[in-house]
Design a protein around this motif. Structure first.
Motif, PDB file in Angstrom:
ATOM      1  N   LYS A   1       0.820  -1.208   0.000  1.00  0.00           N
ATOM      2  CA  LYS A   1       0.000   0.000   0.000  1.00  0.00           C
ATOM      3  C   LYS A   1       0.857   1.262   0.000  1.00  0.00           C
ATOM      4  CE  LYS A   1      -3.837  -2.072   2.572  1.00  0.00           C
ATOM      5  NZ  LYS A   1      -4.572  -2.052   3.847  1.00  0.00           N
ATOM      6  N   HIS A   2       2.088   1.159   0.502  1.00  0.00           N
ATOM      7  CA  HIS A   2       2.971   2.312   0.642  1.00  0.00           C
ATOM      8  C   HIS A   2       4.129   2.308  -0.353  1.00  0.00           C
ATOM      9  CE1 HIS A   2       0.826   3.198   4.341  1.00  0.00           C
ATOM     10  NE2 HIS A   2       0.969   1.917   4.657  1.00  0.00           N
ATOM     11  N   LEU A   3       4.311   1.209  -1.054  1.00  0.00           N
ATOM     12  CA  LEU A   3       5.412   1.094  -2.018  1.00  0.00           C
ATOM     13  C   LEU A   3       4.844   0.885  -3.416  1.00  0.00           C
ATOM     14  CD1 LEU A   3       7.669  -1.311   0.046  1.00  0.00           C
ATOM     15  CD2 LEU A   3       7.983   1.137  -0.249  1.00  0.00           C
ATOM     16  N   PRO A   4       5.509   1.392  -4.433  1.00  0.00           N
ATOM     17  CA  PRO A   4       4.992   1.267  -5.794  1.00  0.00           C
ATOM     18  C   PRO A   4       5.351  -0.054  -6.472  1.00  0.00           C
ATOM     19  CG  PRO A   4       6.965   2.593  -5.821  1.00  0.00           C
ATOM     20  CD  PRO A   4       6.677   2.261  -4.372  1.00  0.00           C
ATOM     21  N   VAL A   5       5.581  -1.103  -5.707  1.00  0.00           N
ATOM     22  CA  VAL A   5       5.975  -2.387  -6.279  1.00  0.00           C
ATOM     23  C   VAL A   5       5.243  -3.525  -5.578  1.00  0.00           C
ATOM     24  CG1 VAL A   5       8.286  -1.602  -6.918  1.00  0.00           C
ATOM     25  CG2 VAL A   5       7.909  -2.621  -4.684  1.00  0.00           C
ATOM     26  N   SER A   6       5.214  -4.675  -6.237  1.00  0.00           N
ATOM     27  CA  SER A   6       4.727  -5.895  -5.604  1.00  0.00           C
ATOM     28  C   SER A   6       5.899  -6.558  -4.897  1.00  0.00           C
ATOM     29  CB  SER A   6       4.159  -6.859  -6.643  1.00  0.00           C
ATOM     30  OG  SER A   6       3.006  -6.311  -7.225  1.00  0.00           O
ATOM     31  N   MET A   7       5.584  -7.276  -3.828  1.00  0.00           N
ATOM     32  CA  MET A   7       6.648  -7.924  -3.057  1.00  0.00           C
ATOM     33  C   MET A   7       6.350  -9.412  -2.926  1.00  0.00           C
ATOM     34  SD  MET A   7       7.198  -5.043  -0.145  1.00  0.00           S
ATOM     35  CE  MET A   7       8.848  -5.530   0.270  1.00  0.00           C
ATOM     36  N   ASN A   8       7.380 -10.228  -3.053  1.00  0.00           N
ATOM     37  CA  ASN A   8       7.268 -11.675  -2.876  1.00  0.00           C
ATOM     38  C   ASN A   8       7.866 -12.062  -1.536  1.00  0.00           C
ATOM     39  OD1 ASN A   8       6.158 -12.160  -5.471  1.00  0.00           O
ATOM     40  ND2 ASN A   8       8.203 -11.951  -6.339  1.00  0.00           N
ATOM     41  N   VAL A   9       7.282 -13.061  -0.910  1.00  0.00           N
ATOM     42  CA  VAL A   9       7.776 -13.561   0.368  1.00  0.00           C
ATOM     43  C   VAL A   9       8.432 -14.909   0.145  1.00  0.00           C
ATOM     44  CG1 VAL A   9       7.130 -14.347   2.671  1.00  0.00           C
ATOM     45  CG2 VAL A   9       5.974 -12.386   1.653  1.00  0.00           C
ATOM     46  N   THR A  10       9.623 -15.094   0.720  1.00  0.00           N
ATOM     47  CA  THR A  10      10.301 -16.377   0.708  1.00  0.00           C
ATOM     48  C   THR A  10      10.526 -16.779   2.155  1.00  0.00           C
ATOM     49  OG1 THR A  10      11.455 -15.808  -1.334  1.00  0.00           O
ATOM     50  CG2 THR A  10      12.344 -17.636  -0.048  1.00  0.00           C
ATOM     51  N   ASN A  11       9.780 -17.769   2.617  1.00  0.00           N
ATOM     52  CA  ASN A  11       9.959 -18.262   3.982  1.00  0.00           C
ATOM     53  C   ASN A  11      11.097 -19.264   4.011  1.00  0.00           C
ATOM     54  OD1 ASN A  11       7.835 -16.878   5.315  1.00  0.00           O
ATOM     55  ND2 ASN A  11       6.382 -18.251   4.333  1.00  0.00           N
ATOM     56  N   GLN A  12      12.001 -19.096   4.944  1.00  0.00           N
ATOM     57  CA  GLN A  12      13.118 -20.011   5.136  1.00  0.00           C
ATOM     58  C   GLN A  12      12.814 -20.846   6.380  1.00  0.00           C
ATOM     59  OE1 GLN A  12      15.846 -20.222   3.061  1.00  0.00           O
ATOM     60  NE2 GLN A  12      14.830 -18.729   1.767  1.00  0.00           N
ATOM     61  N   THR A  13      12.571 -22.124   6.202  1.00  0.00           N
ATOM     62  CA  THR A  13      12.205 -22.973   7.330  1.00  0.00           C
ATOM     63  C   THR A  13      13.436 -23.449   8.094  1.00  0.00           C
ATOM     64  OG1 THR A  13      12.228 -24.946   5.944  1.00  0.00           O
ATOM     65  CG2 THR A  13      10.129 -23.780   6.151  1.00  0.00           C
ATOM     66  N   GLY A  14      13.194 -23.913   9.303  1.00  0.00           N
ATOM     67  CA  GLY A  14      14.258 -24.445  10.148  1.00  0.00           C
ATOM     68  C   GLY A  14      14.997 -23.356  10.891  1.00  0.00           C
ATOM     69  N   GLY A  15      15.971 -23.760  11.642  1.00  0.00           N
ATOM     70  CA  GLY A  15      16.757 -22.797  12.408  1.00  0.00           C
ATOM     71  C   GLY A  15      16.081 -22.416  13.707  1.00  0.00           C
ATOM     72  N   LEU A  16      16.625 -21.447  14.368  1.00  0.00           N
ATOM     73  CA  LEU A  16      16.135 -20.974  15.652  1.00  0.00           C
ATOM     74  C   LEU A  16      15.623 -19.556  15.507  1.00  0.00           C
ATOM     75  CD1 LEU A  16      16.009 -21.281  18.805  1.00  0.00           C
ATOM     76  CD2 LEU A  16      18.278 -20.286  18.832  1.00  0.00           C
ATOM     77  N   ALA A  17      14.358 -19.331  15.786  1.00  0.00           N
ATOM     78  CA  ALA A  17      13.767 -17.983  15.841  1.00  0.00           C
ATOM     79  C   ALA A  17      13.970 -17.190  14.556  1.00  0.00           C
ATOM     80  CB  ALA A  17      14.349 -17.224  17.023  1.00  0.00           C
ATOM     81  N   GLY A  18      13.889 -17.858  13.421  1.00  0.00           N
ATOM     82  CA  GLY A  18      14.065 -17.154  12.156  1.00  0.00           C
ATOM     83  C   GLY A  18      15.513 -16.980  11.734  1.00  0.00           C
ATOM     84  N   SER A  19      16.422 -17.691  12.389  1.00  0.00           N
ATOM     85  CA  SER A  19      17.844 -17.519  12.088  1.00  0.00           C
ATOM     86  C   SER A  19      18.191 -17.914  10.660  1.00  0.00           C
ATOM     87  CB  SER A  19      18.709 -18.298  13.076  1.00  0.00           C
ATOM     88  OG  SER A  19      18.376 -19.680  13.072  1.00  0.00           O
ATOM     89  N   ASN A  20      17.560 -18.940  10.108  1.00  0.00           N
ATOM     90  CA  ASN A  20      17.850 -19.317   8.719  1.00  0.00           C
ATOM     91  C   ASN A  20      17.475 -18.199   7.760  1.00  0.00           C
ATOM     92  OD1 ASN A  20      18.804 -21.755   9.549  1.00  0.00           O
ATOM     93  ND2 ASN A  20      17.156 -22.972   8.686  1.00  0.00           N
TER      94      ASN A  20
END
Length: 62
Positions: A6-25
């Motif tokens: 809504k605030h940026l003039p672009v589309s954004m893609n999400v890449t979830n990285q599984t595993g690790g500790l607390a989002g460390s990967n």
């Protein structure tokens, strides 16, 4: 990402990285990307507490 788009003039893609500790990967993935201005990392307080409690050996210097 819908809220950010809504605030940026672009589309954004999400890449979830599984595993690790607390989002460390995901953080390692983002830290190892080239500084191209296109990679964002969303973190929560769990990344910071993992660092403080010794559960993750990386250092955040940015």
């Amino acid at each position: 990402m819908a809220e950010m788009e809504k605030h940026l003039p672009v589309s954004m893609n999400v890449t979830n990285q599984t595993g690790g500790l607390a989002g460390s990967n995901g953080m390692v993935f983002a830290m190892n990307k080239l500084d191209d201005g296109y990679t964002l990392a969303g973190i929560s307080e769990s990344n910071v507490t993992a660092l403080v409690q010794g559960g993750w050996d990386q250092k955040l210097d940015f």
